[in-house]
Design an enzyme around this catalytic site. Structure first.
Site, short mmCIF file in Angstrom:
data_model
loop_
_atom_site.label_atom_id
_atom_site.label_comp_id
_atom_site.label_asym_id
_atom_site.label_seq_id
_atom_site.Cartn_x
_atom_site.Cartn_y
_atom_site.Cartn_z
N CYS A 179 -5.73 -2.49 9.34
CA CYS A 179 -5.98 -3.47 8.28
C CYS A 179 -5.56 -3.14 7.08
CB CYS A 179 -7.35 -3.85 8.18
SG CYS A 179 -7.98 -4.86 6.64
N CYS A 207 -11.20 -2.15 -12.18
CA CYS A 207 -10.58 -3.03 -11.10
C CYS A 207 -11.54 -3.11 -9.76
CB CYS A 207 -9.10 -2.66 -10.94
SG CYS A 207 -8.36 -3.83 -9.50
N CYS A 260 -15.64 -1.28 8.92
CA CYS A 260 -14.20 -1.51 8.48
C CYS A 260 -13.48 -2.17 9.67
CB CYS A 260 -13.52 0.00 8.04
SG CYS A 260 -11.95 0.09 7.68
N CYS A 270 -4.20 -4.20 -4.12
CA CYS A 270 -4.20 -3.04 -5.20
C CYS A 270 -3.06 -3.08 -6.32
CB CYS A 270 -4.19 -1.75 -4.59
SG CYS A 270 -4.10 -0.34 -5.62
N CYS A 274 -8.07 3.29 -11.62
CA CYS A 274 -8.43 2.39 -11.09
C CYS A 274 -9.42 1.60 -12.10
CB CYS A 274 -9.71 2.78 -9.95
SG CYS A 274 -8.95 3.14 -8.42
N ASP A 295 -2.99 13.94 9.63
CA ASP A 295 -4.18 13.08 10.00
C ASP A 295 -5.10 13.63 11.01
OD1 ASP A 295 -5.79 10.78 10.02
OD2 ASP A 295 -4.54 9.91 11.70
#
Length: 277
Positions: A241, A191, A214, A248, A188, A133
């Protein structure tokens, strides 16, 4: 020889908790132009460190980080899905990934051990760099190219068996390993659950998001006051969040996460907080 060595490395990685592994080459990321367009539109908000010349040069070319790099090992470590809301009056929700030990402390130690193992197998020191990250790399692009999953509409990397509740890590190596085939399919489909569920409408049509809207950015990265028009939309999220991942379908059967990232303790309820005041 490199095939046998690669499998040996993958087996060791799994022993260390990296449930998904893949190998790719240090080529220019396929989605780098998407990243540049994202910056140009100001969707990075106040995260100016992403837009520096040095940062962009390194994200565009992993060889700027490690000129000797011949292979990139991409790793994924699962964490537990969010806890269900039990109606006990919890005053603030924390993203699931942040409920346990800090992955910035846990995963580098594991990568260091894995590098030492690779050097033992290779018979000598190997130049390397590893990140989780924090490095100037496009992690999800590398992970897709290493065969770990596809980039979903919510911008998360999704694996058919693991869902998207996992941390990504990368080790750049001065060691030639056979690259894995990229993850070529997109599951995906039609969706749009993540787009429709996002309270602030931050998920964009081109599989990027406007960070300035966001909730994770607003409650973690943003150091200024949260814009008035977004405050009510944040709801009870205090740090991060999970909404776009919670809805999903690929996370319906997400497996248990790594024990290191189990929640440390339940959040205090409003009743408990009032009792302490």
């Amino acid at each position: 020889m490199t095939r046998d060595l690669k499998q040996t490395i993958k087996d060791k990685a799994r022993q260390l908790g990296f449930v998904l592994t893949g190998v790719t080459i240090p080529a220019r990321p396929l989605h780098y132009s998407t990243f540049e367009n994202w910056l140009a539109q100001g969707h990075h908000g106040t995260m100016d460190y992403l837009a520096t010349d040095r940062s962009r040069a390194r994200r565009a070319n992993p060889l700027e980080i490690l000129p000797e790099c011949k292979s990139i090992l991409v790793l994924a470590t699962p964490y537990d899905p969010p806890l269900p809301i039990d109606g006990s009056g919890v005053r603030g929700r924390i993203a699931s990934y942040a409920r346990g030990a800090d992955y910035h402390e846990v995963l580098p130690a594991r990568m260091k051990e894995l590098v030492q193992f690779i050097e033992e197998q290779a018979g000598g020191p190997i130049k390397n760099r590893y990140y989780t990250d924090t490095g100037p790399v496009l992690e999800r692009d590398l992970a897709q190219r290493a065969g770990i999953g596809w980039i979903g509409r919510n911008t998360c990397l999704i694996n058919p068996k693991q869902g998207s509740y996992f941390f990504l890590s990368e080790i750049l190596l001065d060691l030639e390993l056979d690259p894995d085939p990229p993850f070529a399919t997109d599951h995906c489909g039609a969706c749009r659950r993540c787009i429709e569920a996002c309270p602030t409408g931050c998920i964009l049509p081109n599989r990027t998001l406007d960070a300035t809207k966001c909730i994770s950015y607003l409650t973690i990265e943003l150091k200024d006051d949260i814009p008035v028009d977004l405050r009510e939309k944040i709801g009870d999220w205090a740090f991060g969040c999970d909404i776009c991942q919670m809805v999903c379908p690929w996370n319906r059967f997400a497996p248990q996460g790594d024990l290191a990232f189990e929640p440390n303790a339940p959040l205090p309820s409003l009743t408990e907080e009032l009792a302490l005041t």
